[in-house]
Structure formats: structure tokens, C-alpha cells
Design an enzyme around this catalytic site. Structure first.
Site, PDB file in Angstrom:
ATOM      1  N   GLY A 173       1.096  -2.431   4.279  1.00 48.71           N
ATOM      2  CA  GLY A 173       1.505  -1.035   4.315  1.00 48.71           C
ATOM      3  C   GLY A 173       2.810  -0.878   5.057  1.00 48.71           C
ATOM      4  O   GLY A 173       3.894  -0.938   4.480  1.00 48.71           O
ATOM      5  N   ASP A 188      -4.837   3.536  -2.016  1.00 49.81           N
ATOM      6  CA  ASP A 188      -6.025   3.801  -1.212  1.00 49.81           C
ATOM      7  C   ASP A 188      -6.514   5.223  -1.450  1.00 49.81           C
ATOM      8  O   ASP A 188      -5.829   6.194  -1.121  1.00 49.81           O
ATOM      9  CB  ASP A 188      -5.709   3.629   0.272  1.00 49.81           C
ATOM     10  CG  ASP A 188      -5.496   2.174   0.641  1.00 49.81           C
ATOM     11  OD1 ASP A 188      -6.405   1.366   0.394  1.00 49.81           O
ATOM     12  OD2 ASP A 188      -4.423   1.843   1.185  1.00 49.81           O
ATOM     13  N   MET A 214      -9.264   7.985  -0.487  1.00 52.35           N
ATOM     14  CA  MET A 214     -10.216   8.320   0.584  1.00 52.35           C
ATOM     15  C   MET A 214     -10.759   9.728   0.374  1.00 52.35           C
ATOM     16  O   MET A 214     -10.003  10.650   0.044  1.00 52.35           O
ATOM     17  CB  MET A 214      -9.524   8.247   1.941  1.00 52.35           C
ATOM     18  CG  MET A 214      -8.803   6.951   2.207  1.00 52.35           C
ATOM     19  SD  MET A 214      -7.907   7.033   3.772  1.00 52.35           S
ATOM     20  CE  MET A 214      -6.837   5.604   3.616  1.00 52.35           C
ATOM     21  N   MET A 255     -12.320   4.290  -1.415  1.00 50.51           N
ATOM     22  CA  MET A 255     -13.083   4.458  -0.177  1.00 50.51           C
ATOM     23  C   MET A 255     -13.806   5.791  -0.276  1.00 50.51           C
ATOM     24  O   MET A 255     -13.508   6.752   0.441  1.00 50.51           O
ATOM     25  CB  MET A 255     -12.149   4.399   1.034  1.00 50.51           C
ATOM     26  CG  MET A 255     -11.633   3.005   1.324  1.00 50.51           C
ATOM     27  SD  MET A 255     -10.410   2.961   2.665  1.00 50.51           S
ATOM     28  CE  MET A 255      -8.909   3.073   1.708  1.00 50.51           C
ATOM     29  N   ASP A 306      -6.896  -6.762   3.389  1.00 48.41           N
ATOM     30  CA  ASP A 306      -6.227  -5.483   3.620  1.00 48.41           C
ATOM     31  C   ASP A 306      -6.448  -5.047   5.066  1.00 48.41           C
ATOM     32  O   ASP A 306      -7.572  -4.824   5.491  1.00 48.41           O
ATOM     33  CB  ASP A 306      -6.812  -4.438   2.662  1.00 48.41           C
ATOM     34  CG  ASP A 306      -6.188  -3.057   2.823  1.00 48.41           C
ATOM     35  OD1 ASP A 306      -5.268  -2.900   3.635  1.00 48.41           O
ATOM     36  OD2 ASP A 306      -6.639  -2.129   2.118  1.00 48.41           O
ATOM     37  N   GLY A 307      -5.340  -4.940   5.810  1.00 47.75           N
ATOM     38  CA  GLY A 307      -5.420  -4.395   7.162  1.00 47.75           C
ATOM     39  C   GLY A 307      -4.707  -5.212   8.212  1.00 47.75           C
ATOM     40  O   GLY A 307      -5.083  -6.346   8.481  1.00 47.75           O
ATOM     41  N   GLY A 308      -3.664  -4.661   8.780  1.00 47.94           N
ATOM     42  CA  GLY A 308      -2.978  -5.304   9.888  1.00 47.94           C
ATOM     43  C   GLY A 308      -2.195  -6.548   9.519  1.00 47.94           C
ATOM     44  O   GLY A 308      -1.842  -7.341  10.400  1.00 47.94           O
ATOM     45  N   SER A 314       0.830  -1.199   0.000  1.00 44.74           N
ATOM     46  CA  SER A 314       0.000   0.000   0.000  1.00 44.74           C
ATOM     47  C   SER A 314       0.863   1.246   0.000  1.00 44.74           C
ATOM     48  O   SER A 314       1.593   1.520   0.958  1.00 44.74           O
ATOM     49  CB  SER A 314      -0.920   0.015   1.222  1.00 44.74           C
ATOM     50  OG  SER A 314      -1.605   1.244   1.299  1.00 44.74           O
ATOM     51  N   HIS A 340      -8.090   1.103  -4.667  1.00 41.89           N
ATOM     52  CA  HIS A 340      -9.143   0.829  -3.684  1.00 41.89           C
ATOM     53  C   HIS A 340      -9.863   2.143  -3.361  1.00 41.89           C
ATOM     54  O   HIS A 340      -9.302   3.023  -2.715  1.00 41.89           O
ATOM     55  CB  HIS A 340      -8.498   0.224  -2.431  1.00 41.89           C
ATOM     56  CG  HIS A 340      -9.410   0.021  -1.281  1.00 41.89           C
ATOM     57  ND1 HIS A 340      -8.937  -0.241  -0.004  1.00 41.89           N
ATOM     58  CD2 HIS A 340     -10.762   0.022  -1.175  1.00 41.89           C
ATOM     59  CE1 HIS A 340      -9.960  -0.375   0.819  1.00 41.89           C
ATOM     60  NE2 HIS A 340     -11.080  -0.211   0.130  1.00 41.89           N
ATOM     61  N   MET A 363     -11.766  -6.195   4.191  1.00 43.47           N
ATOM     62  CA  MET A 363     -11.013  -5.316   5.086  1.00 43.47           C
ATOM     63  C   MET A 363     -10.903  -5.982   6.452  1.00 43.47           C
ATOM     64  O   MET A 363     -11.907  -6.399   7.026  1.00 43.47           O
ATOM     65  CB  MET A 363     -11.720  -3.966   5.226  1.00 43.47           C
ATOM     66  CG  MET A 363     -11.723  -3.108   3.977  1.00 43.47           C
ATOM     67  SD  MET A 363     -10.065  -2.577   3.482  1.00 43.47           S
ATOM     68  CE  MET A 363      -9.545  -1.624   4.915  1.00 43.47           C
ATOM     69  N   HIS A 418      -0.918  -1.163  -4.172  1.00 44.75           N
ATOM     70  CA  HIS A 418      -2.266  -0.852  -3.712  1.00 44.75           C
ATOM     71  C   HIS A 418      -2.356   0.651  -3.470  1.00 44.75           C
ATOM     72  O   HIS A 418      -1.512   1.231  -2.791  1.00 44.75           O
ATOM     73  CB  HIS A 418      -2.532  -1.608  -2.408  1.00 44.75           C
ATOM     74  CG  HIS A 418      -3.955  -1.599  -1.951  1.00 44.75           C
ATOM     75  ND1 HIS A 418      -4.913  -2.424  -2.479  1.00 44.75           N
ATOM     76  CD2 HIS A 418      -4.576  -0.868  -1.000  1.00 44.75           C
ATOM     77  CE1 HIS A 418      -6.062  -2.223  -1.870  1.00 44.75           C
ATOM     78  NE2 HIS A 418      -5.894  -1.264  -0.967  1.00 44.75           N
ATOM     79  N   GLY A 476      -9.771   3.514   6.388  1.00 45.30           N
ATOM     80  CA  GLY A 476      -9.504   4.930   6.552  1.00 45.30           C
ATOM     81  C   GLY A 476      -8.142   5.288   7.110  1.00 45.30           C
ATOM     82  O   GLY A 476      -7.639   6.370   6.835  1.00 45.30           O
ATOM     83  N   PHE A 477      -7.528   4.388   7.879  1.00 43.40           N
ATOM     84  CA  PHE A 477      -6.238   4.690   8.501  1.00 43.40           C
ATOM     85  C   PHE A 477      -5.337   3.463   8.477  1.00 43.40           C
ATOM     86  O   PHE A 477      -5.808   2.329   8.611  1.00 43.40           O
ATOM     87  CB  PHE A 477      -6.426   5.152   9.951  1.00 43.40           C
ATOM     88  CG  PHE A 477      -7.168   6.450  10.077  1.00 43.40           C
ATOM     89  CD1 PHE A 477      -6.486   7.660  10.071  1.00 43.40           C
ATOM     90  CD2 PHE A 477      -8.551   6.471  10.177  1.00 43.40           C
ATOM     91  CE1 PHE A 477      -7.171   8.860  10.170  1.00 43.40           C
ATOM     92  CE2 PHE A 477      -9.253   7.669  10.270  1.00 43.40           C
ATOM     93  CZ  PHE A 477      -8.555   8.868  10.273  1.00 43.40           C
TER      94      PHE A 477
END
Length: 221
Positions: free
Chosen positions: A197, A35, A37, A68, A175-177, A8, A66, A137, A33, A142-143
Site C-alpha cells: 500500500g 480492499d 470493507m 473483508m 498483505d500487510g506491512g 493496494s 479482497h 494477512m 489489490h 481493516g486499516f
């Protein structure tokens, strides 16, 4: 299963983007990726089509965009023209999901649908045969730098079971963590595209970070 790593760019150093992209190439990464927003669908603002268009001039990597944003169909054409290879959008952000998928495809771009952590995965599975990618997700959108939400593992497993049963080759992205500690959980559950990320960009040594992710369980990415 062939795995794809999609770092990301939200976590990259934009003041040195050309060098960051070069390191990704050196690490033999194929996707990135992006993002997008809008400050409405999520409480954050990132970048839009003009920035993606500028980045496209510096690389031939596959752009996994992606969105958002609220009512993404309004901006699909801009992102395709900016260089997107695949555009995914949230089912929570529009009542015109099928229309948006068709719009993306009509412009010669691959399409994906996304669900947030609190959305039933069935809401994207109903479109699995119409898109090239499903995105789950595993943090609140968003963050960056959030912790992987464990309840999302069951959603990944359910999506993989569904795709297998239907004989679909649709990508399953998470996507995420995701980092070296959580990667095996996500892969075991059935994901084949991994967004990373901080795990990819932290410390500035992207090649070493990507190597660590591969050693943690995804050698084919």
C-alpha cells in the site's frame, strides 16, 4: 519463482486515480489489490462494487479483489460484474466457504481464501486445491499503514511447504506491512504475490516506489 506485485489502491490518491493507474502501467505492474470493507467484519469502510466498476473503465489491470465483509457470497455477483478477476474472502467471515468458492467459480472468476493474523493457517490450507490463491494477512485487517506481524512469517513458511508438498500452483499472497525492509523476509518465507500500500503509493512517485521494491528483492514483479 515468478513474483507478482499487487499494489493496494486503498493507499492511492482517489482524486487523481487515472494518473495513479497510468503510473502503475508505466511501472509495468500487472495486478492491483482492491480492499472492500463493510464496517462489520472490520471496523472500517472503504468502497464497494460501484467504485470498482468505475475504476475498471480506466484500466485493464488484473483486479485482485479482497472482500473483508460478512457473508461475502451475498455480493460475489456484483463484484464479478464490476470487473473483478479474482475474489478472495475471509474464512472467518462465513460458514459457507466451499459454497462461496463455488459461487465465484460459477461466475467465471478466480477465487481465493484469506486468514487473519490470529487464525490458524490450516484453516485456509484445507481449501488450497480448490482455489487459485491463498492470502495470509500479516496485519489486522481493516486499516493500512500497520507494522508487519513477525509471527506471520511461520504461517507463510507453512503454507509454502504445504503447496510444494502437494504440487499445487496456487498463489500465496501476503498483505500487510510489506515494504522494502520486510519484503525479503516475506519472499524468503515463500510468498509469490505481494500486496503493498504505502510502499507503492507514498510520495506520489509510484514508478520510483515500484523500482525500489524490485531492487529490494522481487525483480520479476
Amino acid at each position: 519463482m515468478e513474483y507478482i506485485l499487487s499494489p493496494s489502491l486503498l493507499a492511492c490518491d482517489f482524486s487523481d486515480i487515472e494518473e495513479e493507474l497510468q503510473q502503475l502501467k508505466e511501472a509495468d505492474v500487472k495486478w492491483v489489490h482492491l480492499d472492500v470493507m463493510d464496517g462489520q467484519f472490520v471496523e472500517n469502510i472503504s468502497f464497494g462494487a460501484p467504485v470498482i466498476k468505475s475504476i475498471r473503465k480506466k484500466t485493464d489491470l488484473f483486479f485482485d479483489v479482497h472482500l473483508m465483509i460478512v457473508e461475502p457470497i451475498r455480493f460475489v455477483k456484483q463484484f464479478v460484474e464490476a470487473g473483478a478477476n479474482l475474489i478472495s474472502f475471509h474464512v472467518e467471515a462465513t460458514d459457507r466457504v466451499r459454497e462461496t468458492i463455488d459461487k465465484i467459480h460459477s461466475l467465471g472468476c478466480k477465487a481465493g481464501v484469506v486468514c487473519s493474523p490470529d487464525t490458524d493457517v490450516e484453516e485456509i490450507l484445507k481449501y488450497a486445491d480448490q482455489v487459485e490463491l491463498l492470502l495470509i494477512m500479516s496485519v489486522q485487517p481493516g486499516f493500512g499503514a500497520q507494522t508487519y506481524l513477525e509471527h506471520c512469517t511461520a504461517k507463510i513458511e507453512r503454507a509454502r511447504q504445504y503447496l510444494t508438498k502437494k504440487g499445487l500452483s496456487t498463489y500465496l499472497e501476503v498483505d500487510g506491512g510489506v515494504n522494502a525492509s520486510t519484503l525479503k523476509t516475506v519472499l524468503k518465507a515463500g510468498a509469490d504475490v505481494i500486496v503493498a500500500g504505502n510502499a507503492a503509493f507514498s510520495g506520489g512517485n509510484i514508478v520510483a516506489n515500484v523500482r525500489a521494491l524490485r531492487e529490494a528483492g522481487m525483480p520479476d514483479c
